[in-house]
Design a protein around this motif. Structure first.
Motif, PDB file in Angstrom:
ATOM      1  N   TYR A 261       0.851  -1.188   0.000  1.00 23.99           N
ATOM      2  CA  TYR A 261       0.000   0.000   0.000  1.00 23.99           C
ATOM      3  C   TYR A 261       0.891   1.243   0.000  1.00 23.99           C
ATOM      4  N   GLU A 262       0.284   2.372  -0.343  1.00 21.13           N
ATOM      5  CA  GLU A 262       0.995   3.649  -0.351  1.00 21.13           C
ATOM      6  C   GLU A 262       0.984   4.234   1.052  1.00 21.13           C
ATOM      7  N   THR A 263       2.146   4.385   1.659  1.00 20.89           N
ATOM      8  CA  THR A 263       2.241   4.866   3.039  1.00 20.89           C
ATOM      9  C   THR A 263       1.836   6.329   3.135  1.00 20.89           C
ATOM     10  N   TYR A 264       1.486   6.754   4.359  1.00 19.03           N
ATOM     11  CA  TYR A 264       1.141   8.152   4.588  1.00 19.03           C
ATOM     12  C   TYR A 264       2.411   9.012   4.604  1.00 19.03           C
ATOM     13  N   PRO A 265       2.342  10.238   4.095  1.00 18.35           N
ATOM     14  CA  PRO A 265       3.523  11.132   4.114  1.00 18.35           C
ATOM     15  C   PRO A 265       3.749  11.726   5.492  1.00 18.35           C
ATOM     16  N   VAL A 266       4.197  10.880   6.439  1.00 15.71           N
ATOM     17  CA  VAL A 266       4.393  11.328   7.816  1.00 15.71           C
ATOM     18  C   VAL A 266       5.563  12.298   7.912  1.00 15.71           C
ATOM     19  N   ALA A 267       5.496  13.192   8.908  1.00 15.53           N
ATOM     20  CA  ALA A 267       6.571  14.179   9.087  1.00 15.53           C
ATOM     21  C   ALA A 267       7.767  13.567   9.811  1.00 15.53           C
TER      22      ALA A 267
END
Length: 547
Positions: free
Chosen positions: A515-521
């Motif tokens: 899956y496409e991961t979240y763009p976490v900071a």
């Protein structure tokens, strides 16, 4: 003649009633509700509403509204918001509008050949429309959470003393949401809802109240509401306690914003670590979390070098919530005689059928220098719940086996979830399967049983990139079977991918999920799990932050 400008309907979310047909054996009836009399009067430019009780109920497109008389062109009355959705919900044809020129008008609605009509005299001598004042508590300058109560109050006054009905309209979709019958010359009505349900206020839309008199005279008022924030929830607090005096105490907690992902999206949650019987703030961190998801916050502080062992509360707080646990700091005089109880082996009797007892056996070893007396807990589920406990005392260097368990819920379908044994010093977890009492939805697959083993991932990846997980699936049963293989990620498990696999007995297959991961900071480390209805395998992966 000026035409009536109507409220636009934007993406109405109200579901339509089931289609109601009128057969030869089923007669249609329409009865005036508002105005209640055949003839009524209104001033030029004032609004007026028409409603008929329909048996059986109708859908909005089935009602044909017509206006004749004076210089009207038929556009003075229309089933605009909120009365289109009012018909949608109640089944009563309803419409409103205004007449800008004096004269006599005939308004009628026809459904399946049945008609009801009104005569409207538009004259300066008609009574004025009712007055409406609408307020909100808390008001537009306040901020509440999705869990807080919001009260909208409408006060209506009619000099003729013929108040009939109040309609509430939410401003996001211009949709009818509720009504209250009225009477007399004054009335006060309050509509109460939770911040999380008032999505129009979340989106900074108003709330409206429409007040109608028995003769159809109509007016409306509106109010803005408070800002509505996501609720910053704290759960699943965990620590590395007991620690020795002078060492770092590490406290981790799951942070979850509750709210509307459409409006709240990424939320900055400020967290604080509060310790001691005389509460003292010792650490804090702001974590960015997407609404409906969870993030783990890690807080820590250096404990004082105390001589005697101390136990005190440690609490993680947000602006809205808190979670607390007791922690122990081992004093310098007790350090040499302190036990530490580790979970070295964990096994279960899973899978079991819903309603049967699930047994969990743990081997506990005391790796410390002194005896360890502990309360051992069995914690189950994605929303962790303690279901059994045992008090044990284990001497230095000794090992003990503990059995814990509980009667599972009689689920209809297969349910897979983690079980965890905790000692206070250590914990170990395993995923178990409870079969549904209807056969688990296996579709008559006999004794097919799918084992799962993760063979690799492409972690670490950077937030926003594709995370892939490879696993080998083997049918260890004695029948051909087809089953879903799921990829589950996160501390709050979420299924993000899946595939159906059909295998003969002894056959294996490699599957690739992702899956496409979240763009976490910030960097995020969490478990990924590949599961079949019969088994699962877990790995820990890291997604690098983009900040």
């Amino acid at each position: 003649m000026r035409r009536r400008e109507y409220v636009a309907v934007v993406g109405s979310s109200v579901g339509a009633l089931a289609t109601t047909g009128v057969s030869d054996a089923q007669s249609r009836s329409l009865e005036r509700v508002c105005p209640t009399e055949r003839t009524t009067a209104v001033r030029p430019g004032d609004e007026i509403v028409f409603e008929a009780a329909a048996t059986p109920a109708v859908e909005p497109p089935a009602a044909d509204w017509r206006v004749d008389g004076a210089d009207g062109d038929g556009d003075e009355i229309a089933p605009a918001a909120p009365f289109y959705s009012y018909t949608d919900i109640t089944g009563n044809p309803a419409a409103y509008g205004r007449f800008d020129e004096t004269g006599s008008y005939d308004v009628r609605v026809t459904v399946d050949g049945t008609t009801v009509s009104w005569t409207v005299d538009v004259t300066e001598s008609a009574p004025a429309v009712p007055s409406v004042d609408v307020t909100c508590d808390p008001g537009p300058d306040a901020t509440v959470t999705v869990r807080d109560e919001i009260r909208v109050t409408a006060t209506a006054t009619d000099e003729s003393g013929t108040l009939r009905r109040l309609f509430w309209q939410e401003g996001r979709n211009a949709t009818y949401v509720d009504r209250t019958d009225l009477s007399g010359s004054t009335a006060t009505v309050t509509y109460t809802t939770a911040g999380g349900n008032a999505i129009w206020f979340i989106g900074e839309y108003p709330m409206m109240a429409w007040v109608a008199c028995r003769d159809g005279r109509l007016s409306s008022g509106r109010t803005d509401g408070p800002s509505v924030d996501a609720f910053h929830r704290v759960s699943s607090i965990d620590t590395n306690a007991p620690v020795r005096a002078g060492d770092e105490l590490i406290v981790e907690a799951e942070i979850e914003p509750e709210g509307s992902s459409t409006y709240h999206a990424f939320v900055d949650v400020e967290t604080e670590l509060i310790v001691g019987h005389d509460p003292t703030r010792v650490d804090g961190e702001t974590v960015e979390v997407f609404t409906g998801q969870t993030e783990t916050v890690r807080l820590e502080f250096t404990t004082a070098t105390v001589r005697n062992t101390q136990t005190f509360p440690a609490r993680v707080e947000t602006a809205h919530d808190a979670s607390e646990t007791d922690v122990t700091v081992v004093g310098t005089e007790d350090a040499d005689a302190h036990g530490s109880l580790e979970v070295t082996t964990l096994s279960t009797n899973a899978p079991v059928t819903g309603g049967e007892r699930l047994e969990v056996t743990a081997v506990l070893s005391n790796a410390g220098d002194g005896p360890a007396g502990r309360e051992v807990e069995l914690v189950v589920g994605h929303d962790p719940t303690t279901v059994d406990t045992r008090a044990v005392t284990v001497g230095a260097g000794e090992t003990v086996t503990v059995s814990l368990g509980y009667e599972t819920y009689p689920v209809e379908n297969d349910d897979e979830f983690p079980v965890r044994v905790r000692t206070g010093d250590d914990a170990a977890a395993q995923t178990v399967l409870v079969r549904g009492r209807d056969g688990g939805g296996s579709g008559g697959q006999g004794d097919a049983a799918f084992a799962v083993s993760i063979t690799g991932t492409n972690a670490p990846v950077t937030g926003g990139e594709w995370l892939s997980v490879s696993a080998v699936v083997e049918n260890t049963g004695d029948a051909v079977g087809s089953h879903e293989i799921d990829l589950v990620v996160g501390h709050t498990p979420e299924v993000v991918d899946g595939t159906s696999v059909r295998l003969a007995p002894g056959e294996t297959r490699t599957v690739s999920l992702g899956y496409e991961t979240y763009p976490v900071a910030s960097d995020d480390t969490f478990p990924v799990l590949v599961r079949s209805p019969h088994a699962s395998d877990t790995r820990t992966v890291t997604v690098h932050g983009t900040g």
